[in-house]
Design an enzyme around this catalytic site. Structure first.
Site, PDB file in Angstrom:
ATOM      1  N   PHE A 119       0.891  -1.259  -0.152  1.00 21.05           N
ATOM      2  CA  PHE A 119      -0.004   0.088   0.070  1.00 21.05           C
ATOM      3  C   PHE A 119       0.936   1.198   0.049  1.00 21.05           C
ATOM      4  CE2 PHE A 119      -2.486   3.494   1.750  1.00 21.05           C
ATOM      5  CZ  PHE A 119      -3.657   3.544   1.062  1.00 21.05           C
ATOM      6  N   LYS A 162       3.073  10.028   8.422  1.00 25.21           N
ATOM      7  CA  LYS A 162       2.650   9.578   9.696  1.00 25.21           C
ATOM      8  C   LYS A 162       3.081   9.759  10.911  1.00 25.21           C
ATOM      9  CE  LYS A 162       0.111   5.459   7.460  1.00 25.21           C
ATOM     10  NZ  LYS A 162      -1.250   5.844   7.935  1.00 25.21           N
ATOM     11  N   ASP A 183       9.327   2.500   1.251  1.00 23.32           N
ATOM     12  CA  ASP A 183       8.279   3.334   1.636  1.00 23.32           C
ATOM     13  C   ASP A 183       8.343   2.886   3.301  1.00 23.32           C
ATOM     14  OD1 ASP A 183       5.715   4.077   2.791  1.00 23.32           O
ATOM     15  OD2 ASP A 183       4.682   3.259   0.861  1.00 23.32           O
TER      16      ASP A 183
END
Length: 383
Positions: A122, A236, A207
């Site tokens: 993702f 995040k 990532d």
């Protein structure tokens, strides 16, 4: 009828305040927050140092545009790239934006178009990041996507070798697939990626939107694997709840992102940078990271004792753990919520645990009590 698009399957809980690991809803009910805004609230809710940073910066400057020099961005960039393969940073507002920047940089630098990604990955919901994502459910209904991504099985060396040709610009991966089910990178597969990238001159993009900034017990998850990324993305936990993203790149890539090649209006604004500097000042302390590892060991051991291994598989690193269950976990998450524990799934049958890095041992014990009660009630062990 709501004035909002209904693109979120919202839960019927209205959270109105939070302190540390505890959040409170509009009825006054308290919950242990083991979601942390999906690995965002890294230092817990309303951390005093973050509150102070926002208050101080809000009285000085909120926004001035990236047309002007920013010593604060320089300081944060230097902190993020210290003792890493990276030399430079670009700041944006989210993980998807960071991944878009990474994709653009890789293609521009190599003048090649193909990027290899992995099933169950993702990377975000913008068109480039969505095209990179290895989950069909994210892509359905949006028509043709970018065709220059080759998505192959995770941890499969033969498929990786077969996907390599002269058109490949980069390999893009998560060291731990959080959204996809808390799947970890196999050491042999990491070595194969490293060998291929070095032999073929292929860039490696890692990532770390979910795994970065101490979530796995080190500054970045790639530090625990045999990987040397050329590009890394963050978001995040970097802002501890305030929106900020970053893309870090090696010195060799510097000239490929010159003036006018990429940009953002709000990225790296003074408020976001002030918060991120505060977060990294705390999280990057060796004692803090060591405590995350110790909490992880404690939580993992307690879960392994509480949950029968014949029915549940526990995996992950740091305070990003997954519990693979025999069936659909949505009813289990709903039952835990009623009992005062907020959880999120990862894939169809995995419960993801993402408490703040500041979670206490007492709070972990409370969460384990709720979890074991819910899971064993639904999946009784045969006598």
């Amino acid at each position: 009828m709501s004035a909002l698009f209904q693109n979120y399957a919202r839960r019927p809980v209205h959270i109105v305040k939070g302190q540390g690991t505890i959040v409170t809803d509009a009825t006054g009910k308290d919950y242990l927050d083991f979601i942390s805004g999906i690995a965002v609230v890294s230092l817990g809710h309303a951390h005093p140092a973050i509150v102070e940073a926002i208050q101080k910066q809000s009285e000085k400057l909120w926004h001035v545009s990236n047309l002007f020099e920013s010593p604060e961005q320089e300081q944060l960039a230097a902190t993020l790239v210290k003792d890493t393969p990276f030399a430079h940073a670009f700041f944006c507002n989210s993980g998807a934006e960071a991944n878009e920047a990474a994709i653009k940089l890789a293609r521009k630098h190599t003048q090649k178009n193909v990027i290899i990604t992995f099933e169950q990955s993702f990377h975000g919901r913008t068109f480039g990041a969505m095209s990179a994502t290895g989950q069909d459910k994210v892509k359905q209904g949006f028509g043709p996507l970018l065709e220059t991504f080759r998505t192959i099985p995770y941890n499969d060396k033969k498929q990786l070798e077969a996907a390599i040709d002269d058109d490949v610009a980069a390999i893009m991966l998560e060291a731990i697939q959080g959204e996809g089910g808390v799947h970890q990178l196999d050491p042999d597969f990491a070595q194969a990626i490293t060998d291929i990238c070095q032999a073929k001159g292929i860039l490696l993009i890692v990532d770390e939107v979910q795994t970065g900034i101490g979530r796995t017990g080190t500054r970045y998850a790639f530090e625990q694997a045999n990987l040397t990324p050329d590009i890394m993305t963050l978001a995040k936990g970097l802002g501890g709840g305030f929106p900020i993203g970053a893309m870090l790149g090696s010195s060799e890539l510097f000239t490929s992102f010159g003036p006018g090649t990429h940009g953002t209006t709000f990225g790296g604004n003074p408020l976001a940078v002030a918060v991120a500097k505060t977060v990294t000042d705390i999280v990057f302390q060796e004692a803090f990271l060591q405590e995350v590892k110790e909490k992880s060991d404690y939580l993992m051991q307690k879960l392994q004792v509480a949950l029968p291994k014949e029915q549940f598989t526990i995996r992950g690193s740091g305070l990003l753990l997954g519990i693979e269950c025999p069936g659909d976990v949505v009813p289990l998450i709903q039952q835990a919520e009623k009992a005062g524990l907020l959880l999120v799934q990862a894939g169809g049958n995995v419960i993801r645990l993402l408490p703040p890095l500041t979670v206490t041992y007492e709070e972990m014990d409370q969460a384990i009590d709720i979890l074991s009660s819910v899971l064993l009630a639904e999946q009784p062990v045969n006598a």
